[in-house]
Every structure is written in structure tokens, then in C-alpha cells.
Design a protein around this motif. Structure first.
Motif, mmCIF file in Angstrom:
data_model
loop_
_atom_site.group_PDB
_atom_site.id
_atom_site.type_symbol
_atom_site.label_atom_id
_atom_site.label_comp_id
_atom_site.label_asym_id
_atom_site.label_seq_id
_atom_site.Cartn_x
_atom_site.Cartn_y
_atom_site.Cartn_z
ATOM 1 N N VAL A 3 -7.042 3.023 -3.524
ATOM 2 C CA VAL A 3 -7.083 3.714 -2.233
ATOM 3 C C VAL A 3 -5.698 4.302 -1.939
ATOM 4 O O VAL A 3 -5.561 5.462 -1.531
ATOM 5 C CB VAL A 3 -7.502 2.735 -1.114
ATOM 6 N N ALA A 4 -4.680 3.497 -2.170
ATOM 7 C CA ALA A 4 -3.315 3.966 -1.960
ATOM 8 C C ALA A 4 -3.060 5.190 -2.830
ATOM 9 O O ALA A 4 -2.504 6.194 -2.364
ATOM 10 C CB ALA A 4 -2.322 2.861 -2.283
ATOM 11 N N GLY A 5 -3.471 5.121 -4.092
ATOM 12 C CA GLY A 5 -3.239 6.220 -5.021
ATOM 13 C C GLY A 5 -3.899 7.494 -4.560
ATOM 14 O O GLY A 5 -3.283 8.568 -4.544
ATOM 15 N N ILE A 6 -5.152 7.396 -4.134
ATOM 16 C CA ILE A 6 -5.883 8.587 -3.713
ATOM 17 C C ILE A 6 -5.258 9.202 -2.472
ATOM 18 O O ILE A 6 -5.027 10.410 -2.395
ATOM 19 C CB ILE A 6 -7.367 8.241 -3.445
ATOM 20 N N SER A 7 -4.921 8.322 -1.482
ATOM 21 C CA SER A 7 -4.377 8.895 -0.247
ATOM 22 C C SER A 7 -3.002 9.503 -0.491
ATOM 23 O O SER A 7 -2.684 10.561 0.054
ATOM 24 C CB SER A 7 -4.340 7.843 0.869
#
Lengths: 351, 275
Positions: free
Chosen positions: B108-112
């Protein structure tokens, strides 16, 4: 250096910590600020140091206002109740700190710093612990290091905030006598805060009694003990017997006792309270003295060299405490339940 | 022996459980990794771990992790300082926000992060206008690693700052020290071991991060490919000995970092800083 405190007022929110304080400390004096916790004594000390700022009033060092000077510029030595030693520095480095942070122009050479610190460590009798860290020292040792650290910068004023407050009774006694001797050697103007009346009376040249943000009395230990200016001073300094009654035209009737109260000649049947120290209560076997009143012995307590008698006057009223020497008690030879006669040798009446 | 004197029973049982648990969960898999590397010869092992692509990935992984840990050492200290020393509305929320990188799934961190830093993203666009490529470049890797390793410095420094007595600073000032001197001579030495511990933990965590980086880095071999991804790639190609060889080097590095952390703590304790 002399210190003058002029019209100092300080509030913390709605709480008035100090109300219009005026005090003088002369050069070379050792003065105790004495009072119960919350009376404002520490706040006053911190204001003198420049760690806290008053709402109104001024602090003067040698007659010159210090209002614009920060704690750094005031050259005061401050000793904290919980020592506030630098944990990551050895005893030696703690003491040397004040010299090492001086601007380069005024900074002594390393050799001078070493000599100075060693002299101070000798003074506090801790040369052998120079390489130790604060965590390895006892409370008394830590407080001595804190004192040496404050003295290293040759402060013109030494301020101590409950310096013995965190120590146990025996160390406390030793250290306060040591402090007195040290002061007699150095003669630096010193102010220390304490809530321990015994400490203040033993160590200080003068005592400032404070209560609820006000100064109640200033005087030598004898003056404040023998002639308390207010009921508060009476009750705060040592034990005291309290009698409730009335004063009418210079004559007081408190409890079972009747005495003259010449300072209240114009009092008209006003409620009053009489104060008598336990050692000013004289106890007799026989009813010889016309002023003596009969009382029953309730309890006898041996307190080392002294004997404490708990008495109840036969006419009722508040219980009474008398303090005798062992010798005086042996002569009296009273047991609980027996009747004796008591006389107030020294009573003060306050309206 | 502790078992003889202790008033709490069950020392033998708990000790045994602890040891077998640690052995099963930690030691066994790690041992298996070493065993796996022995299926290749010493020559092959060296060849794998020194090949240009692997070395490039090490370089990126270590440098980016180092950069991220350094950034966090400075800003994490600042965050901890503000959280401890000042009171302001929403302080608790910000305090909780610090832990978010822990709680958030790394993907999730990576995508955001990718969405924000991509050339069309909120930060990516102005950065691109300045000629700085953030996502799909080593900078993107650093950003992702900084994000996920943020809590470590804050959480190690915070308690130390909380225990610092204001009196220490007042004492320094009364002894004539200026603000800078107080900071450098009194505050920093007390807090430094904690900052270094936080730094080491950040570094170790960033070194092993995979989930968030693969999105933002672009994964170009020799350029933006991190070591964990390379291990993954080798596994997908069924090159188990090769993956194990690269992994062993990472393991050794992590171990060294942990060792350094413990040495730092020991040093701090010995100096009486954490009593």
C-alpha cells in the motif's frame, strides 16, 4: 555580592505564587528561605537565578538591576534538588564544565582547568572519584559534585534549591554542617531553600519565613524562634500548644490560662489564640504557684534526652504538651493518671 | 543457578521453550540458507555475489538504506523533539501517525508513494519540472525506504528525551553555556546513542525492504534494482543456490548491523547514560 528583591510578583495561571516580595541579602550572608511546600520559596530562588521571570518587580545584584540579564549572564551558582549532573560526563568533567564552555578569550588552559577542578574535588573530598560517573555515586556525593560544579565558575551568588531534600536523615545532617563550614571558608553570598525548620535554624545566618506567596518574618534563627511575628511562624517552627479564648482590654483569657496582653489594650472581647512552646510549659507536683493550673498526665514519652508529657487540663479544653529534660522529669516523677500543676512560662497571644 | 534460588517456578521449562522456539523460528531457516549455498562451489558463490548486476544492487540497497537512515536520524530526532518538548493541538494524532509506516502493508505504501511521485503525481510533477526524476530512479528508492523506516529513530529517541531533565539544561545555562553549547555538550551526547540505535534499526529495516520499493523504483537492472528484488528474480528463475548466495551476504550485513546496535547499547549503558 548583595542581592535585593524588589516588589516581586509571580502568578502561574490563577495561582499567585509570589505576592509583592521585598527582601535584602547582604554580601557574604547565608540565608534560608523556609516555608511549607507551595509557599513560593523555590519560585523566588529561580527568579533570583534568572530561571524564572516575575510579572512585576526586579532583582538587583549590588544595586544594579538584573532584569535584562539571562541566567547565563548573572553569574549565579545554582544547585538543584536532584543534582542535575551531566550523566555522560565523569565527576571531573562535570566540575570542569563551566570552565570549558567559556568563550575562548576567557577560557583557562587545560592545565589551569585541571588544577582548579582538582582543588575543588579536594574541597569536597572526592579526588579519588574524579573518573567516576554520576550513576556510580551516592546521593550525598552527587550533591557535593553539584556544589563543586557550581563553585567552579566562581559565582558571585550561590543559590541552592532544597540541596539536602533528596538525602536520608544522617547524610543530610552531615552535609548541612559541611555546607556551613564551607560557607565560612568561602563567604560567597548564599541563599538556600528548605522546608525543614531544623535545617534552616541550624545552618543559616538569617531565616526568611514564607507562606502562601508572602514573607511572614525575616530574622536570625533566635529571633524567629523566640519571637515569632505571626501565628503561622509559631506553628511552623517547632511544636506549639494552642489555646483558644478571648482578649479584652489588654487582658487575655485563653483556655484555662489568664495572662496580660498589653499589645491589645483596645481589644474589645475579641477572639484570640495563645501559643506556648512545649518547653515553656513548667510542670509542678504541688499547687504552689497561683498562676498554675491543674492537669492530668495522659502519656509519658521518652525521646532520647527529652521527655514529652501529654497533659489534659482538668477544666477541659485542648490537650497540652510539655517537654522536660530527663533530669527535670526524674525530679517531677509523674506517672500517667496523676495530677500535676502547669504554668505557661512564655505565652504569646494573637488576635 | 537462577533455577535454584528464584521464587518464580518454571525456569527450566520456560528456558527450554524459549530456546526451541527461537531455534525453530530463527536459527533453522537461517541454517537452511547456509546449507543451500553449499550446493554451489566456492567459485560459483563468489562469481554470483560479485557479478556486476548483483554488486550494483548491493550498492543501491546499501546506499539508499544508508541515505534513508541518515535522513531519519535527523528528522526523526526533530519529530521526537517536537513531540516531547512542545504541546500543541493534535499532538496525539501526530504521535500516532508516526507508527503508520509500521502498520501499513508495504505494498500500500509503495502504491501510494508511486502515485504521488510519478511524473504526473502531486510531488512528481513539480519535481519533474525542476528536472528531478523521483519515482523510477534511485531517489524513489530512498523516498520509499525513508518512509518505511521513519518510526525507528522517533521511537528510540522519544523515551530518552522524555527522561531528560530540563534541570540539566538549566544547570548548563547557569554555568555559562550558550544554547548551542548546551545542545552539543549536554543534550546531544545523552541522546546520541539512542539516535545511533534508531539509525541502525532504520538501516536494517530499509535494507530488507521489498514491498514498497518494487513499485516506485522501476526495477531496472544495474540502475534501480534492489538486492531483495534480485533474490526474488533469481528464485523465479529457479536459481536457488544463486538466490541463497546473495541472501547470505545480506544476512551477514544485517547481522553486523545488529551487532553494531548492541555494541552501541552496551557502550551507552557503560557510560551511565541509560540508568
Amino acid at each position: 555580592m548583595s542581592i535585593e528583591v524588589r516588589n516581586i510578583t509571580k502568578r502561574f495561571g490563577d495561582f499567585a505564587a509570589l505576592r509583592d516580595i521585598n527582601l535584602q541579602f547582604s554580601t557574604g550572608e547565608l540565608v534560608a528561605l523556609l516555608g511549607p511546600s507551595g509557599c513560593g520559596k523555590t519560585t523566588l530562588l529561580r527568579i533570583i537565578a534568572g530561571l524564572e521571570f516575575p510579572e512585576t518587580g526586579d532583582v538587583l545584584f549590588d544595586g544594579k538591576s538584573a532584569a535584562e540579564r539571562t541566567v547565563r549572564q548573572r553569574r549565579v551558582g545554582f544547585v538543584f534538588q536532584h543534582y542535575a549532573l551531566f550523566r555522560h560526563m565523569s565527576v571531573f568533567e562535570n566540575v570542569a564544565f563551566g570552565l570549558r564552555v567559556r568563550p575562548r578569550k576567557f577560557r583557562p588552559s587545560n592545565a589551569e582547568i585541571r588544577d582548579k577542578v582538582n582543588t575543588l574535588l579536594k574541597l569536597i573530598q572526592m579526588e579519588h572519584l574524579a573518573r567516576h560517573y554520576p550513576a556510580q555515586l551516592s546521593g550525598g556525593q552527587r550533591q557535593r559534585v553539584a556544589l563543586a560544579r557550581a563553585l567552579a565558575v566562581e559565582p558571585s551568588v550561590l543559590l541552592l534549591d532544597e540541596p539536602f531534600g533528596a538525602l536520608d536523615a544522617k547524610v543530610r545532617l552531615e552535609l548541612r554542617r559541611w555546607l556551613r563550614r564551607l560557607h565560612d571558608e568561602l563567604h560567597v553570598t548564599s541563599v538556600f531553600v528548605t522546608h525543614d525548620q531544623e535545617e534552616a535554624l541550624e545552618v543559616a545566618d538569617r531565616v526568611v519565613l514564607m507562606n502562601a506567596g508572602r514573607v511572614e518574618q525575616v530574622g536570625t534563627p533566635e529571633e524567629v524562634y523566640d519571637n515569632p511575628a505571626t501565628p503561622f511562624v509559631y506553628t511552623f517552627l517547632g511544636h506549639v500548644n494552642i489555646f483558644r479564648g478571648r482578649v479584652h482590654r489588654g487582658h487575655a483569657q485563653v483556655g484555662a490560662v489568664e495572662i496580660d496582653a498589653p499589645e491589645y489594650t483596645d481589644a474589645d472581647n475579641a477572639p484570640a489564640v495563645g501559643y506556648v512552646r512545649p518547653h515553656d510549659v513548667e510542670v509542678f507536683r504541688e499547687a504552689g504557684d497561683p498562676l498554675a493550673i491543674p492537669a492530668r498526665v495522659v502519656r509519658v514519652q521518652m525521646l532520647g534526652p527529652l521527655v514529652r508529657l501529654e497533659l489534659a487540663t482538668l477544666s477541659g479544653g485542648d490537650p497540652l504538651e510539655a517537654q522536660l529534660t530527663r533530669k527535670g522529669f526524674q525530679e517531677l516523677n509523674a506517672r500517667p493518671g496523676e495530677t500535676v500543676y502547669v504554668k505557661m512560662a512564655n505565652m504569646r497571644v494573637f488576635i | 543457578m537462577a533455577s535454584r534460588r528464584s521464587i518464580i517456578p518454571g525456569f527450566n521449562i520456560t528456558m527450554g521453550l524459549t530456546l526451541s522456539y527461537l531455534a525453530a523460528m530463527v536459527l533453522l531457516p537461517l541454517a537452511a540458507l547456509f546449507v543451500k549455498t553449499t550446493t554451489s562451489t566456492w567459485q560459483e558463490f563468489l562469481q554470483t555475489v560479485t557479478s556486476a548486476r548483483v554488486v550494483a544492487s548491493y550498492r543501491l540497497s546499501f546506499l539508499a538504506a544508508f541515505a534513508a537512515a541518515s535522513i531519519n536520524a535527523v528528522f526523526g530526532f526533530l519529530v521526537a523533539w517536537v513531540l516531547v518538548r512542545y504541546n500543541f493541538p493534535g499532538k496525539r494524532i501526530i504521535d500516532g501517525l508516526v507508527d503508520l509506516p509500521f502498520a501499513l502493508p508495504t505494498a500500500v505504501a509503495g502504491i501510494s508513494l508511486t502515485a504521488v511521485y510519478a511524473p504526473s503525481g502531486l510531488f512528481g510533477k513539480p519535481l519533474a519540472a525542476l528536472g528531478i526524476k523521483s519515482a523510477f530512479s534511485p531517489l524513489g528508492v530512498v523516498i520509499a525506504l525513508t518512509f518505511i523506516s521513519l518510526p525507528f529513530v522517533v521511537r528510540t529517541v522519544q523515551p530518552i528525551l522524555q527522561n531528560l531533565e530540563i534541570e540539566n539544561e538549566e544547570a548548563a545555562a547557569s554555568l555559562g553555556a550558550g544554547r548551542m553549547q548546551t545542545f552539543l555538550r549536554v543534550l546531544l551526547p545523552t541522546v546520541l546513542p539512542a539516535v545511533l540505535t534508531g539509525f541502525a534499526l532504520s538501516f536494517a529495516r530499509a535494507l530488507g525492504e521489498y514491498g514498497s520499493v518494487v513499485f516506485i523504483s522501476g526495477n531496472m537492472p544495474m540502475k534501480t534494482e534492489i538486492t531483495p528484488l534480485l533474490i526474488m528474480t533469481k528464485l523465479e528463475q529457479f536459481d536457488y543456490p544463486g538466490a541463497a548466495a546473495v541472501a547470505v551476504v545480506m544476512l551477514a550485513a544485517s547481522f553486523l548491523i545488529l551487532l553494531a546496535t548492541n555494541l552501541l547499547q552496551w557502550w551507552g549503558k557503560r557510560r551511565g547514560i541509560w540508568v
